[in-house]
Design a protein around this motif. Sequence first.
Motif, PDB file in Angstrom:
ATOM      1  N   VAL A   1       2.573  63.158  22.207  1.00  9.48           N
ATOM      2  CA  VAL A   1       2.968  62.306  23.322  1.00  9.48           C
ATOM      3  C   VAL A   1       2.444  60.922  23.592  1.00  9.48           C
ATOM      4  CG1 VAL A   1       2.535  62.590  25.795  1.00  9.48           C
ATOM      5  CG2 VAL A   1       2.571  64.571  24.543  1.00  9.48           C
ATOM      6  N   VAL A   2       3.450  60.208  23.698  1.00  5.88           N
ATOM      7  CA  VAL A   2       2.904  58.770  23.943  1.00  5.88           C
ATOM      8  C   VAL A   2       2.925  58.428  25.417  1.00  5.88           C
ATOM      9  CG1 VAL A   2       4.005  56.332  23.785  1.00  5.88           C
ATOM     10  CG2 VAL A   2       4.532  58.237  22.030  1.00  5.88           C
ATOM     11  N   ASN A   3       1.883  57.890  25.604  1.00  7.15           N
ATOM     12  CA  ASN A   3       1.430  57.618  26.973  1.00  7.15           C
ATOM     13  C   ASN A   3       1.855  56.034  27.301  1.00  7.15           C
ATOM     14  OD1 ASN A   3      -0.128  60.141  27.361  1.00  7.15           O
ATOM     15  ND2 ASN A   3      -1.516  59.163  26.065  1.00  7.15           N
ATOM     16  N   LEU A   4       2.664  55.805  28.481  1.00  5.73           N
ATOM     17  CA  LEU A   4       3.327  54.674  28.664  1.00  5.73           C
ATOM     18  C   LEU A   4       2.810  54.213  30.053  1.00  5.73           C
ATOM     19  CD1 LEU A   4       6.863  55.747  27.527  1.00  5.73           C
ATOM     20  CD2 LEU A   4       5.353  53.937  26.251  1.00  5.73           C
ATOM     21  N   ALA A   5       2.688  52.951  30.231  1.00  8.93           N
ATOM     22  CA  ALA A   5       2.209  52.232  31.480  1.00  8.93           C
ATOM     23  C   ALA A   5       3.389  51.436  31.819  1.00  8.93           C
ATOM     24  CB  ALA A   5       0.988  51.330  31.431  1.00  8.93           C
ATOM     25  N   ALA A   6       3.971  51.974  33.193  1.00  2.93           N
ATOM     26  CA  ALA A   6       5.229  50.758  33.802  1.00  2.93           C
ATOM     27  C   ALA A   6       4.336  49.661  34.399  1.00  2.93           C
ATOM     28  CB  ALA A   6       5.920  51.867  34.563  1.00  2.93           C
ATOM     29  N   VAL A   7       4.306  48.476  33.364  1.00  2.00           N
ATOM     30  CA  VAL A   7       3.655  47.399  33.984  1.00  2.00           C
ATOM     31  C   VAL A   7       4.282  46.428  34.774  1.00  2.00           C
ATOM     32  CG1 VAL A   7       2.015  47.583  31.743  1.00  2.00           C
ATOM     33  CG2 VAL A   7       4.274  46.317  31.557  1.00  2.00           C
ATOM     34  N   GLU A   8       5.751  46.804  34.920  1.00  2.00           N
ATOM     35  CA  GLU A   8       6.585  45.757  36.064  1.00  2.00           C
ATOM     36  C   GLU A   8       7.293  46.917  36.800  1.00  2.00           C
ATOM     37  OE1 GLU A   8       9.246  43.495  33.917  1.00  2.00           O
ATOM     38  OE2 GLU A   8       7.448  42.286  33.090  1.00  2.00           O
ATOM     39  N   THR A   9       7.461  46.410  38.074  1.00  2.00           N
ATOM     40  CA  THR A   9       8.389  47.226  38.950  1.00  2.00           C
ATOM     41  C   THR A   9       9.798  46.899  38.444  1.00  2.00           C
ATOM     42  OG1 THR A   9       8.580  45.402  40.543  1.00  2.00           O
ATOM     43  CG2 THR A   9       6.703  46.779  40.802  1.00  2.00           C
ATOM     44  N   ALA A  10      10.775  47.780  39.260  1.00  2.00           N
ATOM     45  CA  ALA A  10      12.140  47.611  39.060  1.00  2.00           C
ATOM     46  C   ALA A  10      12.521  46.281  39.155  1.00  2.00           C
ATOM     47  CB  ALA A  10      12.962  48.501  39.786  1.00  2.00           C
ATOM     48  N   THR A  11      11.996  45.367  39.896  1.00  2.00           N
ATOM     49  CA  THR A  11      12.308  44.054  40.449  1.00  2.00           C
ATOM     50  C   THR A  11      11.387  43.074  39.571  1.00  2.00           C
ATOM     51  OG1 THR A  11      10.539  44.066  42.031  1.00  2.00           O
ATOM     52  CG2 THR A  11      13.212  44.547  42.707  1.00  2.00           C
ATOM     53  N   GLY A  12      10.713  43.472  38.456  1.00  2.00           N
ATOM     54  CA  GLY A  12       9.877  42.421  37.583  1.00  2.00           C
ATOM     55  C   GLY A  12       8.630  42.096  37.951  1.00  2.00           C
ATOM     56  N   GLU A  13       8.130  42.703  39.020  1.00  2.00           N
ATOM     57  CA  GLU A  13       6.961  42.293  39.665  1.00  2.00           C
ATOM     58  C   GLU A  13       5.784  43.060  38.817  1.00  2.00           C
ATOM     59  OE1 GLU A  13       6.060  40.193  42.134  1.00  2.00           O
ATOM     60  OE2 GLU A  13       8.218  39.944  42.024  1.00  2.00           O
ATOM     61  N   PRO A  14       4.728  42.294  38.494  1.00  2.00           N
ATOM     62  CA  PRO A  14       3.674  42.936  37.644  1.00  2.00           C
ATOM     63  C   PRO A  14       2.965  44.130  38.284  1.00  2.00           C
ATOM     64  CG  PRO A  14       3.106  40.592  38.158  1.00  2.00           C
ATOM     65  CD  PRO A  14       4.415  41.004  38.812  1.00  2.00           C
ATOM     66  N   GLN A  15       2.602  45.198  37.873  1.00  2.00           N
ATOM     67  CA  GLN A  15       1.860  46.186  38.075  1.00  2.00           C
ATOM     68  C   GLN A  15       0.433  45.956  37.611  1.00  2.00           C
ATOM     69  OE1 GLN A  15       3.979  49.927  40.016  1.00  2.00           O
ATOM     70  NE2 GLN A  15       4.771  49.810  37.870  1.00  2.00           N
ATOM     71  N   ARG A  16      -0.426  45.449  38.275  1.00  2.00           N
ATOM     72  CA  ARG A  16      -1.748  45.116  37.746  1.00  2.00           C
ATOM     73  C   ARG A  16      -2.392  46.343  37.157  1.00  2.00           C
ATOM     74  NH1 ARG A  16      -6.988  42.722  40.670  1.00  2.00           N
ATOM     75  NH2 ARG A  16      -8.173  42.219  38.770  1.00  2.00           N
ATOM     76  N   TRP A  17      -2.399  47.410  38.025  1.00  2.00           N
ATOM     77  CA  TRP A  17      -3.146  48.667  37.907  1.00  2.00           C
ATOM     78  C   TRP A  17      -2.538  49.886  36.825  1.00  2.00           C
ATOM     79  CZ3 TRP A  17      -7.858  46.840  38.669  1.00  2.00           C
ATOM     80  CH2 TRP A  17      -7.872  45.941  39.962  1.00  2.00           C
TER      81      TRP A  17
ATOM     82  N   GLY B   1      13.550  52.284  22.043  1.00  2.00           N
ATOM     83  CA  GLY B   1      14.434  51.531  22.596  1.00  2.00           C
ATOM     84  C   GLY B   1      13.587  51.155  23.971  1.00  2.00           C
ATOM     85  N   LEU B   2      12.454  50.988  24.028  1.00  2.00           N
ATOM     86  CA  LEU B   2      11.728  50.759  25.254  1.00  2.00           C
ATOM     87  C   LEU B   2      11.795  49.226  25.831  1.00  2.00           C
ATOM     88  CD1 LEU B   2       8.599  52.780  24.574  1.00  2.00           C
ATOM     89  CD2 LEU B   2      10.599  53.638  25.785  1.00  2.00           C
ATOM     90  N   GLY B   3      11.944  48.950  26.942  1.00  2.00           N
ATOM     91  CA  GLY B   3      12.019  47.615  27.767  1.00  2.00           C
ATOM     92  C   GLY B   3      10.573  47.219  27.717  1.00  2.00           C
ATOM     93  N   LYS B   4      10.586  45.841  28.257  1.00  2.00           N
ATOM     94  CA  LYS B   4       9.291  45.208  28.301  1.00  2.00           C
ATOM     95  C   LYS B   4       8.505  45.687  29.558  1.00  2.00           C
ATOM     96  CE  LYS B   4      11.124  41.445  31.241  1.00  2.00           C
ATOM     97  NZ  LYS B   4      10.678  40.533  31.904  1.00  2.00           N
ATOM     98  N   ASP B   5       9.171  46.533  30.185  1.00  2.00           N
ATOM     99  CA  ASP B   5       8.450  47.097  31.385  1.00  2.00           C
ATOM    100  C   ASP B   5       7.466  48.309  31.025  1.00  2.00           C
ATOM    101  OD1 ASP B   5      10.830  48.464  30.845  1.00  2.00           O
ATOM    102  OD2 ASP B   5      10.514  49.539  32.615  1.00  2.00           O
ATOM    103  N   LEU B   6       7.759  48.853  29.921  1.00  2.00           N
ATOM    104  CA  LEU B   6       7.066  50.013  29.375  1.00  2.00           C
ATOM    105  C   LEU B   6       6.006  49.670  28.448  1.00  2.00           C
ATOM    106  CD1 LEU B   6       9.745  52.727  29.743  1.00  2.00           C
ATOM    107  CD2 LEU B   6       7.777  52.559  31.182  1.00  2.00           C
TER     108      LEU B   6
END
Length: 191
Positions: free
Chosen positions: A89-105, A144-149
């Motif tokens: 299992v790859v554990n991924l953090a969604a580091v940006e919201t759908a609008t490109g805002e950073p998710q710091r935590w 094919g993951l985007g920069k948000d993951l």
Amino acid sequence: MSAKHATTSTPILSTLIERWSPRAFDTDHALPENALLGAFEAARWSPSASNTQPWRFIVARRGSESFRKIEATLAGFNAQWAGSASALVVNLAAVETATGEPQRWAEYDLGQAVAHLSVQAHSEGLYVHQMGGFDGAQIKESFGLGKDLLPVSVMTIGKLGVPEQLAEPLKERELAPRSRLSVDELILVND
């Protein structure tokens, strides 16, 4: 293999005492289709900053193309043993919201979700081993993951195998007693 129970300084939940991260997995065990639902349900209900739930997962059962893609990214000793697990299992953090805002935590929250998942999996008779030794850029490209993951870690899930299936020094590490710093060493200030 005998149990590797933690020796605790005060009583804690038995599932936490019994949980440990093996490297020897049963190579004959295959996860039934719904075997991981409870573990991922536990992850789903983990706390997160502002209830953002910034965790995502790639689940790959042994024998699948996705499993082979993940296994190809593993580094060092991980590449020697992880392929015997029932799933990677790859554990991924969604580091940006759908609008490109950073998710710091996001990474912290993912860690909580994975902790909940691993405790639930253990309570259901499965073992989890988390790894940091993998090529995150290759994971992003392969799936094919985007920069948000952000791939943060990879974990194995499966039934316990036997230490004899491991080469030295992995076998030695598998048989070694568990150890941790004392609570006093972890708490810097306790007023």
